[in-house]
Write a protein that holds these residues in place. Structure first.
Motif, PDB file in Angstrom:
ATOM      1  N   GLU A   1     -34.386 -35.274 -25.103  1.00  0.00           N
ATOM      2  CA  GLU A   1     -33.095 -35.364 -24.419  1.00  0.00           C
ATOM      3  C   GLU A   1     -32.755 -36.819 -24.074  1.00  0.00           C
ATOM      4  O   GLU A   1     -33.582 -37.539 -23.543  1.00  0.00           O
ATOM      5  N   LYS A   2     -31.498 -37.185 -24.360  1.00  0.00           N
ATOM      6  CA  LYS A   2     -31.049 -38.550 -24.100  1.00  0.00           C
ATOM      7  C   LYS A   2     -29.749 -38.607 -23.300  1.00  0.00           C
ATOM      8  O   LYS A   2     -29.267 -39.689 -22.997  1.00  0.00           O
ATOM      9  N   THR A   3     -29.177 -37.446 -22.983  1.00  0.00           N
ATOM     10  CA  THR A   3     -27.913 -37.416 -22.251  1.00  0.00           C
ATOM     11  C   THR A   3     -28.027 -36.439 -21.075  1.00  0.00           C
ATOM     12  O   THR A   3     -28.929 -35.610 -21.034  1.00  0.00           O
ATOM     13  N   PHE A   4     -27.084 -36.559 -20.149  1.00  0.00           N
ATOM     14  CA  PHE A   4     -27.044 -35.609 -19.035  1.00  0.00           C
ATOM     15  C   PHE A   4     -26.892 -34.187 -19.560  1.00  0.00           C
ATOM     16  O   PHE A   4     -27.552 -33.270 -19.081  1.00  0.00           O
ATOM     17  N   GLU A   5     -26.013 -34.008 -20.532  1.00  0.00           N
ATOM     18  CA  GLU A   5     -25.773 -32.664 -21.064  1.00  0.00           C
ATOM     19  C   GLU A   5     -27.039 -32.079 -21.685  1.00  0.00           C
ATOM     20  O   GLU A   5     -27.363 -30.914 -21.480  1.00  0.00           O
ATOM     21  N   GLU A   6     -27.761 -32.880 -22.440  1.00  0.00           N
ATOM     22  CA  GLU A   6     -29.001 -32.403 -23.047  1.00  0.00           C
ATOM     23  C   GLU A   6     -30.043 -32.049 -21.983  1.00  0.00           C
ATOM     24  O   GLU A   6     -30.753 -31.049 -22.116  1.00  0.00           O
ATOM     25  N   LEU A   7     -30.125 -32.848 -20.930  1.00  0.00           N
ATOM     26  CA  LEU A   7     -31.073 -32.540 -19.849  1.00  0.00           C
ATOM     27  C   LEU A   7     -30.658 -31.269 -19.110  1.00  0.00           C
ATOM     28  O   LEU A   7     -31.513 -30.452 -18.749  1.00  0.00           O
ATOM     29  N   LYS A   8     -29.362 -31.081 -18.905  1.00  0.00           N
ATOM     30  CA  LYS A   8     -28.901 -29.846 -18.257  1.00  0.00           C
ATOM     31  C   LYS A   8     -29.175 -28.636 -19.148  1.00  0.00           C
ATOM     32  O   LYS A   8     -29.532 -27.571 -18.646  1.00  0.00           O
ATOM     33  N   GLN A   9     -29.056 -28.804 -20.455  1.00  0.00           N
ATOM     34  CA  GLN A   9     -29.391 -27.712 -21.382  1.00  0.00           C
ATOM     35  C   GLN A   9     -30.882 -27.390 -21.311  1.00  0.00           C
ATOM     36  O   GLN A   9     -31.271 -26.221 -21.347  1.00  0.00           O
ATOM     37  N   ARG A  10     -31.699 -28.416 -21.191  1.00  0.00           N
ATOM     38  CA  ARG A  10     -33.141 -28.183 -21.061  1.00  0.00           C
ATOM     39  C   ARG A  10     -33.439 -27.428 -19.773  1.00  0.00           C
ATOM     40  O   ARG A  10     -34.238 -26.488 -19.764  1.00  0.00           O
ATOM     41  N   LEU A  11     -32.793 -27.819 -18.677  1.00  0.00           N
ATOM     42  CA  LEU A  11     -32.991 -27.104 -17.417  1.00  0.00           C
ATOM     43  C   LEU A  11     -32.518 -25.656 -17.539  1.00  0.00           C
ATOM     44  O   LEU A  11     -33.184 -24.748 -17.045  1.00  0.00           O
ATOM     45  N   ALA A  12     -31.388 -25.437 -18.208  1.00  0.00           N
ATOM     46  CA  ALA A  12     -30.880 -24.069 -18.386  1.00  0.00           C
ATOM     47  C   ALA A  12     -31.858 -23.228 -19.194  1.00  0.00           C
ATOM     48  O   ALA A  12     -32.112 -22.056 -18.859  1.00  0.00           O
ATOM     49  N   LYS A  13     -32.422 -23.812 -20.222  1.00  0.00           N
ATOM     50  CA  LYS A  13     -33.411 -23.110 -21.045  1.00  0.00           C
ATOM     51  C   LYS A  13     -34.660 -22.788 -20.204  1.00  0.00           C
ATOM     52  O   LYS A  13     -35.224 -21.695 -20.309  1.00  0.00           O
ATOM     53  N   THR A  14     -35.053 -23.725 -19.367  1.00  0.00           N
ATOM     54  CA  THR A  14     -36.212 -23.509 -18.492  1.00  0.00           C
ATOM     55  C   THR A  14     -35.917 -22.406 -17.483  1.00  0.00           C
ATOM     56  O   THR A  14     -36.766 -21.545 -17.235  1.00  0.00           O
ATOM     57  N   ILE A  15     -34.729 -22.416 -16.904  1.00  0.00           N
ATOM     58  CA  ILE A  15     -34.330 -21.377 -15.950  1.00  0.00           C
ATOM     59  C   ILE A  15     -34.389 -20.008 -16.623  1.00  0.00           C
ATOM     60  O   ILE A  15     -34.937 -19.055 -16.060  1.00  0.00           O
ATOM     61  N   ASP A  16     -33.847 -19.905 -17.817  1.00  0.00           N
ATOM     62  CA  ASP A  16     -33.890 -18.630 -18.545  1.00  0.00           C
ATOM     63  C   ASP A  16     -35.327 -18.194 -18.803  1.00  0.00           C
ATOM     64  O   ASP A  16     -35.664 -17.013 -18.675  1.00  0.00           O
ATOM     65  N   TYR A  17     -36.179 -19.139 -19.166  1.00  0.00           N
ATOM     66  CA  TYR A  17     -37.585 -18.825 -19.434  1.00  0.00           C
ATOM     67  C   TYR A  17     -38.272 -18.315 -18.162  1.00  0.00           C
ATOM     68  O   TYR A  17     -38.934 -17.277 -18.183  1.00  0.00           O
ATOM     69  N   VAL A  18     -38.092 -19.023 -17.065  1.00  0.00           N
ATOM     70  CA  VAL A  18     -38.724 -18.619 -15.799  1.00  0.00           C
ATOM     71  C   VAL A  18     -38.202 -17.248 -15.359  1.00  0.00           C
ATOM     72  O   VAL A  18     -38.974 -16.398 -14.911  1.00  0.00           O
ATOM     73  N   LYS A  19     -36.904 -17.025 -15.523  1.00  0.00           N
ATOM     74  CA  LYS A  19     -36.312 -15.734 -15.156  1.00  0.00           C
ATOM     75  C   LYS A  19     -36.828 -14.590 -16.018  1.00  0.00           C
ATOM     76  O   LYS A  19     -36.744 -13.426 -15.623  1.00  0.00           O
ATOM     77  N   SER A  20     -37.346 -14.892 -17.195  1.00  0.00           N
ATOM     78  CA  SER A  20     -37.808 -13.847 -18.100  1.00  0.00           C
ATOM     79  C   SER A  20     -39.108 -13.195 -17.626  1.00  0.00           C
ATOM     80  O   SER A  20     -39.466 -12.121 -18.114  1.00  0.00           O
ATOM     81  N   PHE A  21     -39.805 -13.808 -16.690  1.00  0.00           N
ATOM     82  CA  PHE A  21     -41.064 -13.247 -16.206  1.00  0.00           C
ATOM     83  C   PHE A  21     -40.809 -12.111 -15.225  1.00  0.00           C
ATOM     84  O   PHE A  21     -39.859 -12.149 -14.449  1.00  0.00           O
ATOM     85  N   LYS A  22     -41.667 -11.138 -15.275  1.00  0.00           N
ATOM     86  CA  LYS A  22     -41.588  -9.967 -14.399  1.00  0.00           C
ATOM     87  C   LYS A  22     -42.731 -10.023 -13.388  1.00  0.00           C
ATOM     88  O   LYS A  22     -43.806 -10.562 -13.687  1.00  0.00           O
ATOM     89  N   PRO A  23     -42.525  -9.441 -12.211  1.00  0.00           N
ATOM     90  CA  PRO A  23     -43.562  -9.475 -11.181  1.00  0.00           C
ATOM     91  C   PRO A  23     -44.930  -8.986 -11.657  1.00  0.00           C
ATOM     92  O   PRO A  23     -45.958  -9.572 -11.310  1.00  0.00           O
ATOM     93  N   GLU A  24     -44.938  -7.951 -12.477  1.00  0.00           N
ATOM     94  CA  GLU A  24     -46.226  -7.394 -12.912  1.00  0.00           C
ATOM     95  C   GLU A  24     -47.030  -8.375 -13.777  1.00  0.00           C
ATOM     96  O   GLU A  24     -48.254  -8.282 -13.845  1.00  0.00           O
TER      97      GLU A  24
END
Length: 167
Positions: A81-104
């Motif tokens: 990532e070299k731009t604000f937009e690319e870094l925000k996309q990386r954070l969005a991808k990370t958020i989606d990944y973290v949200k994909s986990f279930k408590p169990e």
């Protein structure tokens, strides 16, 4: 409180707040006619990593923390990532990944062994609770706070509420 509740909400809160911080930083650059690459390359001190790398590391600690605690495959995230937009996309991808986990998936994670690299040819093994409280979260918060500090130091109007995000 479940182990999931100790892990996932903490990561999500800060990932979302950093997205907001980057949005404010981008607007600051536009308003002040600052080349965004200057802010993205800014450091608090010459031997510290720049803002862009701080964001990448925040993403890595959240992603790898969840993966290791659940004994899931650790995804690879090249630091391109070299731009604000690319870094925000990386954070969005990370958020989606973290949200994909279930408590169990975190059931018993506090007592399971977590092995992770701590150098070129070295690994460390800790119990999940120790990995989370003594390694993953401290590193995660360090890079979050450093990113905030870089922005504040460079005149971006952000404060504690921006750092804390929506709770």
């Amino acid at each position: 409180m479940s182990f999931y509740d100790a892990v996932v909400p903490a990561y999500l809160q800060m990932l979302n707040s950093l997205t907001g911080l980057l949005t404010k930083a981008e607007a600051h650059c536009a308003a002040k006619k600052i080349d965004p690459s200057v802010l993205l390359g800014s450091r608090l001190f010459p031997d510290m990593l720049p803002l862009s790398k701080q964001i990448q590391l925040v993403s890595d600690f959240a992603t790898k923390g969840c993966a290791r605690l659940t004994h899931s495959e650790v995804p690879s995230n090249p630091d391109t990532e070299k731009t604000f937009e690319e870094l925000k996309q990386r954070l969005a991808k990370t958020i989606d990944y973290v949200k994909s986990f279930k408590p169990e998936q975190f059931a018993g994670a506090e007592a399971k062994d977590v092995t992770f690299p701590t150098g070129p040819d070295k690994t460390t093994t800790l119990k999940g609770q120790q990995f989370l409280s003594a390694f993953s979260l401290p590193n995660f918060y360090f890079h979050c706070a450093t990113a905030h500090g870089i922005l504040r130091h460079n005149g971006v109007e952000v404060g504690k509420r921006d750092f804390m995000g929506q709770t």
